[in-house]
Motif scaffolding. Structure first.
Motif, mmCIF file in Angstrom:
data_model
loop_
_atom_site.group_PDB
_atom_site.id
_atom_site.type_symbol
_atom_site.label_atom_id
_atom_site.label_comp_id
_atom_site.label_asym_id
_atom_site.label_seq_id
_atom_site.Cartn_x
_atom_site.Cartn_y
_atom_site.Cartn_z
ATOM 1 N N GLY A 280 0.821 -1.207 0.000
ATOM 2 C CA GLY A 280 0.000 0.000 0.000
ATOM 3 C C GLY A 280 0.857 1.260 0.000
ATOM 4 N N PHE A 281 0.248 2.349 -0.417
ATOM 5 C CA PHE A 281 0.954 3.630 -0.469
ATOM 6 C C PHE A 281 0.077 4.691 0.184
ATOM 7 C CE2 PHE A 281 2.510 0.986 -3.835
ATOM 8 C CZ PHE A 281 3.885 1.153 -3.746
ATOM 9 N N ILE A 282 0.668 5.441 1.099
ATOM 10 C CA ILE A 282 -0.072 6.500 1.787
ATOM 11 C C ILE A 282 0.622 7.825 1.483
ATOM 12 C CG2 ILE A 282 -0.871 7.352 4.022
ATOM 13 C CD1 ILE A 282 -0.933 4.523 5.039
ATOM 14 N N SER A 283 -0.088 8.651 0.726
ATOM 15 C CA SER A 283 0.520 9.906 0.252
ATOM 16 C C SER A 283 0.166 11.048 1.190
ATOM 17 C CB SER A 283 -0.003 10.238 -1.149
ATOM 18 O OG SER A 283 -0.321 9.093 -1.869
ATOM 19 N N ALA A 284 0.699 10.993 2.392
ATOM 20 C CA ALA A 284 0.337 12.005 3.382
ATOM 21 C C ALA A 284 0.747 13.407 2.932
ATOM 22 C CB ALA A 284 1.004 11.671 4.707
ATOM 23 N N MET A 285 1.789 13.499 2.115
ATOM 24 C CA MET A 285 2.292 14.813 1.729
ATOM 25 C C MET A 285 1.913 15.191 0.293
ATOM 26 S SD MET A 285 3.836 15.915 4.410
ATOM 27 C CE MET A 285 4.774 17.301 3.796
ATOM 28 N N SER A 286 2.060 14.240 -0.656
ATOM 29 C CA SER A 286 1.866 14.607 -2.061
ATOM 30 C C SER A 286 0.400 14.686 -2.440
ATOM 31 C CB SER A 286 2.585 13.606 -2.975
ATOM 32 O OG SER A 286 2.007 12.324 -2.874
ATOM 33 N N ASN A 287 -0.465 14.073 -1.653
ATOM 34 C CA ASN A 287 -1.875 14.049 -2.021
ATOM 35 C C ASN A 287 -2.671 14.080 -0.723
ATOM 36 O OD1 ASN A 287 -4.351 13.587 -3.094
ATOM 37 N ND2 ASN A 287 -3.960 11.446 -3.661
ATOM 38 N N HIS A 288 -2.955 15.269 -0.250
ATOM 39 C CA HIS A 288 -3.652 15.395 1.037
ATOM 40 C C HIS A 288 -4.978 14.653 0.995
ATOM 41 C CE1 HIS A 288 -1.526 19.434 2.098
ATOM 42 N NE2 HIS A 288 -0.698 18.447 1.867
ATOM 43 N N PHE A 289 -5.268 13.933 2.082
ATOM 44 C CA PHE A 289 -6.577 13.269 2.117
ATOM 45 C C PHE A 289 -7.461 13.896 3.181
ATOM 46 C CE2 PHE A 289 -3.030 10.379 3.112
ATOM 47 C CZ PHE A 289 -2.972 10.544 4.481
ATOM 48 N N CYS A 290 -7.229 15.209 3.384
ATOM 49 C CA CYS A 290 -7.985 15.910 4.426
ATOM 50 C C CYS A 290 -9.497 15.861 4.176
ATOM 51 C CB CYS A 290 -7.543 17.367 4.493
ATOM 52 S SG CYS A 290 -5.775 17.555 4.709
ATOM 53 N N GLU A 291 -9.920 15.847 2.902
ATOM 54 C CA GLU A 291 -11.358 15.916 2.606
ATOM 55 C C GLU A 291 -12.102 14.745 3.223
ATOM 56 O OE1 GLU A 291 -9.226 15.338 -0.312
ATOM 57 O OE2 GLU A 291 -8.588 17.366 0.213
ATOM 58 N N SER A 292 -11.400 13.587 3.361
ATOM 59 C CA SER A 292 -12.106 12.418 3.877
ATOM 60 C C SER A 292 -11.627 12.052 5.289
ATOM 61 C CB SER A 292 -11.897 11.238 2.934
ATOM 62 O OG SER A 292 -10.510 11.019 2.779
ATOM 63 N N CYS A 293 -10.944 12.993 5.957
ATOM 64 C CA CYS A 293 -10.389 12.674 7.283
ATOM 65 C C CYS A 293 -11.510 12.482 8.300
ATOM 66 C CB CYS A 293 -9.442 13.793 7.741
ATOM 67 S SG CYS A 293 -8.653 13.384 9.302
ATOM 68 N N ASN A 294 -11.507 11.327 8.953
ATOM 69 C CA ASN A 294 -12.592 10.982 9.892
ATOM 70 C C ASN A 294 -12.075 10.835 11.314
ATOM 71 O OD1 ASN A 294 -11.038 8.722 9.562
ATOM 72 N ND2 ASN A 294 -12.731 7.291 9.361
ATOM 73 N N ARG A 295 -10.863 11.342 11.596
ATOM 74 C CA ARG A 295 -10.224 11.001 12.861
ATOM 75 C C ARG A 295 -9.938 12.190 13.759
ATOM 76 N NH1 ARG A 295 -4.898 8.543 10.079
ATOM 77 N NH2 ARG A 295 -6.549 7.349 9.125
ATOM 78 N N PRO A 340 -9.871 21.514 11.608
ATOM 79 C CA PRO A 340 -9.544 22.353 10.448
ATOM 80 C C PRO A 340 -9.841 21.651 9.123
ATOM 81 C CG PRO A 340 -7.552 21.737 11.648
ATOM 82 C CD PRO A 340 -8.691 21.155 12.399
ATOM 83 N N ARG A 341 -10.080 22.435 8.110
ATOM 84 C CA ARG A 341 -10.456 21.869 6.813
ATOM 85 C C ARG A 341 -9.311 21.074 6.200
ATOM 86 N NH1 ARG A 341 -11.321 23.338 1.233
ATOM 87 N NH2 ARG A 341 -10.058 25.217 1.424
ATOM 88 N N ARG A 342 -8.105 21.594 6.318
ATOM 89 C CA ARG A 342 -6.958 20.887 5.755
ATOM 90 C C ARG A 342 -5.695 21.377 6.455
ATOM 91 N NH1 ARG A 342 -5.653 21.280 0.046
ATOM 92 N NH2 ARG A 342 -3.525 21.274 0.758
ATOM 93 N N HIS A 343 -4.602 20.677 6.229
ATOM 94 C CA HIS A 343 -3.353 21.131 6.834
ATOM 95 C C HIS A 343 -2.487 21.777 5.770
ATOM 96 C CE1 HIS A 343 -1.025 17.815 5.106
ATOM 97 N NE2 HIS A 343 -1.979 17.000 5.490
ATOM 98 N N ASP A 344 -1.771 22.800 6.180
ATOM 99 C CA ASP A 344 -0.888 23.474 5.230
ATOM 100 C C ASP A 344 0.542 23.393 5.729
ATOM 101 O OD1 ASP A 344 -2.833 24.283 3.294
ATOM 102 O OD2 ASP A 344 -3.599 25.635 4.817
ATOM 103 N N ASP A 345 0.930 24.387 6.517
ATOM 104 C CA ASP A 345 2.303 24.419 7.009
ATOM 105 C C ASP A 345 2.431 23.523 8.241
ATOM 106 O OD1 ASP A 345 4.839 25.019 7.771
ATOM 107 O OD2 ASP A 345 4.279 26.917 8.735
ATOM 108 N N ILE A 346 3.284 22.496 8.185
ATOM 109 C CA ILE A 346 3.378 21.593 9.332
ATOM 110 C C ILE A 346 4.732 21.685 10.014
ATOM 111 C CG2 ILE A 346 1.766 20.003 8.260
ATOM 112 C CD1 ILE A 346 4.020 18.165 7.655
ATOM 113 N N ASP A 347 5.582 22.561 9.527
ATOM 114 C CA ASP A 347 6.961 22.558 10.005
ATOM 115 C C ASP A 347 7.093 23.045 11.439
ATOM 116 O OD1 ASP A 347 9.397 21.654 9.143
ATOM 117 O OD2 ASP A 347 10.153 23.690 8.898
ATOM 118 N N GLY A 348 6.110 23.796 11.914
ATOM 119 C CA GLY A 348 6.260 24.370 13.245
ATOM 120 C C GLY A 348 5.617 23.549 14.345
#
Ligand code: SAM
Ligand code: SF4
Length: 358
Positions: A280-295, A340-348
């Motif tokens: 399996g492949f989980i694209s946490a960075m290249s393809n945000h799956f925020c739209e379906s985040c249930n957690r 939040p709707r989606r994540h953007d900057d995570i570096d901090g």
């Protein structure tokens, strides 16, 4: 009856990840500082009873799936009774656990008997030297024995999680091949630069060096030197594995039709021809799956974290301690409403991954 709450963007929330401890018997370079996370007083951490009480309350708000994680959940002495207690809560349909696997040979039977359904085991390489360098403490045989113990005791499905970092130069084909003989699901996860900012500075480290895409030379295992170029997009990785598989005389990966293994979540699944398991492949960075985040997450010190990448947190420890279930419910509802709707900057991100519960 489906009772799950919906957040402000219409996403139904039914999945809770609980960090039962932020301690660990490994020190993976991308997850924890070498000296471990700062020790905390007992009274700062939720007890097993408080965790179970929280699950009981949110099960009535539509949580049906629980994942226990950490830190390393199996270093917690209360993990088996906690699973037993969660198993008895009406509405909880699925209990899973994420572990480095080292303690599974000795604990898998008890975990299964307590009611654990399935397990994810982290394994970033099969190379013994590299494994010890990445985990700073662990041995690869421990993780492999953990996988075999999970299979032997009927935990199902058994998934293997590999975090991929370009500079670590991992043996990705060898890892994928684990799925040929064994019925395991090997999942490659894009590295997420969590805890590199404030968390690292707070632990006394320097700020991250922005060497994005620098050549893979010095410090391949020093996350301070990793940049955006070290995230290997899932599509690229899948093509690399398929190409190396063909060169090695194996068939290329083929997409798995229909649903993947239970709890497939955001992973996309492929398989070698005739294999017992999948890749399996989980694209946490290249393809945000925020739209379906249930957690949602519950940290070991008792805060609800609606998004892995956002430092917005809702403290629930005091409400749990005071025995005021209505107050706990209100805090939970607020956390859901403000996801939040989606994540953007995570570096901090202020916390290390081990303090959030990956
Ligand atoms: N100790 C357990 C383990 O290693 O599986 C559970 C906790 S660990 C934080 C959960 C997962 O998060 C592991 O698979 C680990 O590799 C992953 N992880 C940790 N830091 C990460 C990062 N910066 N990016 C992506 N995954 C990460
Ligand atoms: Fe421990 Fe898991 Fe983090 Fe490794 S990834 S340091 S095993 S919590």
């Amino acid at each position: 009856m489906d009772r799950k709450l919906h957040d402000g963007f219409g996403r139904g929330i039914n999945y809770l990840r609980i960090s039962v401890t932020d301690k660990c018997n490994f020190r993976c370079v991308y997850c924890m500082p070498e000296e471990g996370v700062p020790a905390r007083g007992h009274d700062e951490l939720l007890t097993a009873e408080e965790i179970a009480r929280f699950v009981r309350i949110v099960a009535r708000e539509g949580i049906t799936r629980v994942r226990l994680t950490g830190g390393e959940p199996l270093v917690s002495h209360r993990i088996v009774p906690l699973i037993e207690e969660i198993r008895s809560i009406p509405g909880i349909e699925d209990i899973s656990l994420t572990t480095n696997g080292a303690l599974l040979p000795r604990m898998a039977a008890d975990l299964r008997a307590a009611g654990l359904d399935r397990v994810n085991i982290s394994l970033d390489t099969l190379d013994p030297v590299r494994f010890s360098q990445i985990t700073r403490i662990g041995r690869v045989e421990q993780a492999l024995a953990g996988i075999d113990a999970a299979l032997a005791h009927g935990l199902d499905p058994v998934k293997v999680n590999t975090v991929v970092v370009r500079r670590m130069g991992q043996d990705v084909l060898e890892l994928a091949r684990l799925s040929i003989e064994r019925p395991v699901h090997v999942r490659f996860i894009e590295y997420m630069p969590i805890g590199r900012g404030e968390a690292r500075r707070a632990a006394g480290g320097s700020a991250p060096d922005p060497h994005c895409g620098a050549p893979a030379a010095a410090g391949p295992l020093d996350p301070e030197l990793w940049g955006a170029g070290d995230v290997v997009p899932s599509d690229e990785l899948r093509q690399t594995i398929s190409r190396r598989a063909r060169d090695a005389g194996l068939g290329a990966l083929e997409p798995v039709r229909g649903a993947g293994p239970l709890g497939a979540g955001p992973a996309r699944y492929w398989a070698f021809p005739g294999a017992a398991g999948t890749v399996g492949f989980i694209s946490a960075m290249s393809n945000h799956f925020c739209e379906s985040c249930n957690r949602l997450r519950l940290t070991a010190d008792g805060t609800i974290r609606p998004c892995l990448f956002s430092d917005a947190e809702y403290r629930v420890r005091e409400a749990l301690r005071s025995g005021d279930d209505e107050a706990v419910r209100a805090i939970y509802r607020e956390a859901v409403a403000r996801k939040p709707r989606r994540h953007d900057d995570i570096d901090g991100t202020r916390r290390f991954m081990s303090q959030i519960g990956g």
